[in-house]
Design a protein around this motif. Structure first.
Motif, short mmCIF file in Angstrom:
data_model
loop_
_atom_site.label_atom_id
_atom_site.label_comp_id
_atom_site.label_asym_id
_atom_site.label_seq_id
_atom_site.Cartn_x
_atom_site.Cartn_y
_atom_site.Cartn_z
N GLY A 136 4.53 56.42 4.55
CA GLY A 136 3.45 57.15 5.38
C GLY A 136 2.26 56.44 5.81
O GLY A 136 1.96 55.43 5.05
N ILE A 137 1.57 56.57 6.70
CA ILE A 137 0.35 55.95 7.47
C ILE A 137 -0.63 57.09 7.43
O ILE A 137 -0.34 58.15 7.68
N GLY A 138 -1.90 56.44 7.08
CA GLY A 138 -3.06 57.14 7.11
C GLY A 138 -3.06 58.50 6.40
O GLY A 138 -2.78 58.22 5.15
N GLY A 139 -3.28 59.53 6.95
CA GLY A 139 -3.47 60.74 6.11
C GLY A 139 -1.94 60.97 5.24
O GLY A 139 -1.86 61.50 4.05
N SER A 140 -0.93 60.73 5.97
CA SER A 140 0.38 60.88 5.31
C SER A 140 0.68 59.99 4.16
O SER A 140 1.41 60.10 3.19
N SER A 141 -0.15 58.69 4.16
CA SER A 141 0.19 57.96 3.10
C SER A 141 -0.46 58.48 1.69
O SER A 141 0.07 58.33 0.55
N ARG A 188 4.90 61.46 15.28
CA ARG A 188 4.97 60.50 16.67
C ARG A 188 4.01 59.15 16.33
O ARG A 188 3.84 58.33 17.00
N ASN A 189 3.78 58.94 14.96
CA ASN A 189 2.96 57.69 14.41
C ASN A 189 3.94 56.61 14.72
O ASN A 189 5.03 56.46 14.48
N GLN A 190 3.39 55.57 15.77
CA GLN A 190 4.12 54.55 15.97
C GLN A 190 4.49 53.31 15.00
O GLN A 190 5.61 53.18 14.95
N ASP A 191 3.61 53.10 13.94
CA ASP A 191 3.73 52.19 13.03
C ASP A 191 4.89 52.98 12.03
O ASP A 191 5.68 52.06 11.49
N THR A 192 4.65 54.32 11.90
CA THR A 192 5.70 54.85 11.05
C THR A 192 7.22 55.01 11.46
O THR A 192 8.26 54.91 10.91
N LEU A 193 7.30 54.99 12.92
CA LEU A 193 8.35 55.05 13.66
C LEU A 193 9.26 53.57 13.37
O LEU A 193 10.21 53.31 13.35
N LEU A 194 8.37 52.69 13.46
CA LEU A 194 8.81 51.15 13.25
C LEU A 194 9.53 51.04 11.93
O LEU A 194 10.64 50.35 11.61
N VAL A 195 8.78 51.67 10.83
CA VAL A 195 9.23 51.79 9.62
C VAL A 195 10.53 52.31 9.40
O VAL A 195 11.59 51.73 8.96
N GLU A 196 10.77 53.38 10.09
CA GLU A 196 11.85 54.23 10.26
C GLU A 196 13.00 53.44 10.93
O GLU A 196 14.16 53.52 10.49
N ASN A 197 12.59 52.94 12.20
CA ASN A 197 13.81 52.17 12.89
C ASN A 197 14.23 51.05 11.87
O ASN A 197 15.27 50.49 11.97
N LYS A 198 13.35 50.37 11.14
CA LYS A 198 13.97 49.26 10.15
C LYS A 198 14.72 49.88 9.15
O LYS A 198 16.18 49.28 8.66
N LEU A 199 14.51 51.07 8.72
CA LEU A 199 15.53 51.79 7.79
C LEU A 199 16.86 52.10 8.51
O LEU A 199 17.92 51.80 8.12
N VAL A 207 15.01 60.39 5.37
CA VAL A 207 14.69 61.78 5.49
C VAL A 207 13.31 61.96 5.85
O VAL A 207 12.37 61.11 5.70
N ALA A 208 12.87 62.75 7.02
CA ALA A 208 11.62 62.97 7.48
C ALA A 208 10.89 64.14 7.19
O ALA A 208 11.55 65.20 7.20
N GLU A 214 10.85 68.32 16.59
CA GLU A 214 11.37 67.92 18.19
C GLU A 214 10.96 66.43 18.01
O GLU A 214 10.97 65.72 19.42
N SER A 215 10.25 65.77 17.11
CA SER A 215 9.10 64.59 17.54
C SER A 215 10.33 63.40 17.10
O SER A 215 11.28 63.51 16.83
N PRO A 216 9.98 62.22 17.57
CA PRO A 216 10.67 60.88 17.57
C PRO A 216 11.05 60.77 16.13
O PRO A 216 12.15 60.51 15.92
N ILE A 217 10.23 60.73 15.31
CA ILE A 217 10.36 60.62 13.88
C ILE A 217 11.46 61.32 13.23
O ILE A 217 12.33 61.27 12.51
N ALA A 218 11.25 62.70 13.86
CA ALA A 218 12.33 63.73 13.36
C ALA A 218 13.68 63.58 13.99
O ALA A 218 14.74 63.61 13.14
#
Length: 282
Positions: A136-141, A188-199, A207-208, A214-218
């Motif tokens: 998680g990035i920012g508050g989600s961290s 929709r956090n781009q950095d988190t999405l990059l982490v997810e793409n690596k996974l 698991v999101a 309906e977001s990209p990460i979901a």
């Protein structure tokens, strides 16, 4: 029970312009909409009945009638408006009540909408994966590190780190035998999405935890655990969202502890003895 207005708001950012017009009207005129026909609603909004039917199906309702029944039930079961406005004229007591109400509403809505089959499946993955990463990035961290802190009390192999570069490296080390839990309020956090793409590249299960299904990460996850939060002005990402997400993590931890009862008890007792040594004695 699924709350219709909460569902509309969680899907809102991904709705088409025409669907947003429908959503805006329904959210602003809930009482009159409950007594409307699809034709009368079409006339008031200026959108075809076919568009309204597609909108209700997009939200998961077979037809407009079922949507109205669910909307009516949501209205009866709602104790407060899901959106809280803090006014400049509000006194401290009013602000405190609104903020606490937001937290309670977030927990109530999240509990009411949680999918138990998905929750049980995530628990299965947690106990069977070789390694588990919380990201998680920012508050989600904050939520991710809270998860790491909790799951240290189990015998599971877990990793987490607040630094983004290290998160990317940790994600790169996970394999198809591992699990990544990705946390993002907006999804929709781009950095988190990059982490997810690596996974995803590594074949890891994903698991999101997000407020926007309906977001990209979901959409890029195998399972989505939805958190709901009351939107409060002055705060782009409300603390009630973190409360709901932390409670999801706490639920997963408790379910895992219940599943691995003896092993978890041994780890917890061992940690208690170590922590007790750090306490100041009278």
């Amino acid at each position: 029970m699924q709350n219709v207005t909460e569902t509309i708001r969680s899907y809102y950012e991904k709705l088409h312009p025409g669907e947003k017009r429908i959503a805006d009207y329904i959210l602003s005129h809930q009482d009159s909409v409950m007594d409307a026909t699809i034709q009368s609603l079409s006339d008031k909004i200026g959108i075809s009945t076919a568009s309204i039917s597609r909108f209700t199906r997009h939200l998961g309702y077979p037809n407009f009638r079922d949507f109205l029944i669910a909307l009516s039930a949501s209205k009866k079961n709602s104790s407060s408006d899901f959106f809280t406005e803090i006014k400049q004229s509000d006194q401290s007591e009013q602000i405190v009540k609104k903020l606490f109400s937001a937290g309670i509403a977030a927990l109530t809505a999240t509990a009411a909408n949680i999918n138990m089959k998905d929750l049980d499946r995530v628990v299965d993955w947690l106990v069977s994966s070789n390694k588990i990463g919380f990201f998680g990035i920012g508050g989600s961290s904050i939520v991710a590190f809270n998860a790491y802190h909790k799951f240290l009390r189990t015998n599971l192999n877990i990793v987490s780190h607040p630094d983004y570069d290290i998160q990317i490296m940790q994600a790169a080390h996970l394999t198809s035998e591992d699990l990544g839990i990705v946390i993002s309020h907006s999804g929709r956090n781009q950095d988190t999405l990059l982490v997810e793409n690596k996974l995803r590249e590594n074949g890891s299960k994903i698991v999101a935890i997000t407020a926007f299904p309906e977001s990209p990460i979901a959409k890029n996850a195998d399972i989505v655990l939805n958190s709901y939060s009351e939107e409060v002005n002055f705060r782009q990402e409300s603390m009630s969202s973190l409360v709901a997400q932390i409670t999801i993590i706490d639920t997963l931890f408790t379910l895992v502890g219940h599943r691995l009862n003896e092993q978890t008890d041994q780890v917890i007792n061992s940690m208690r003895r170590v922590i007790e040594q750090t306490r100041v004695r009278k």
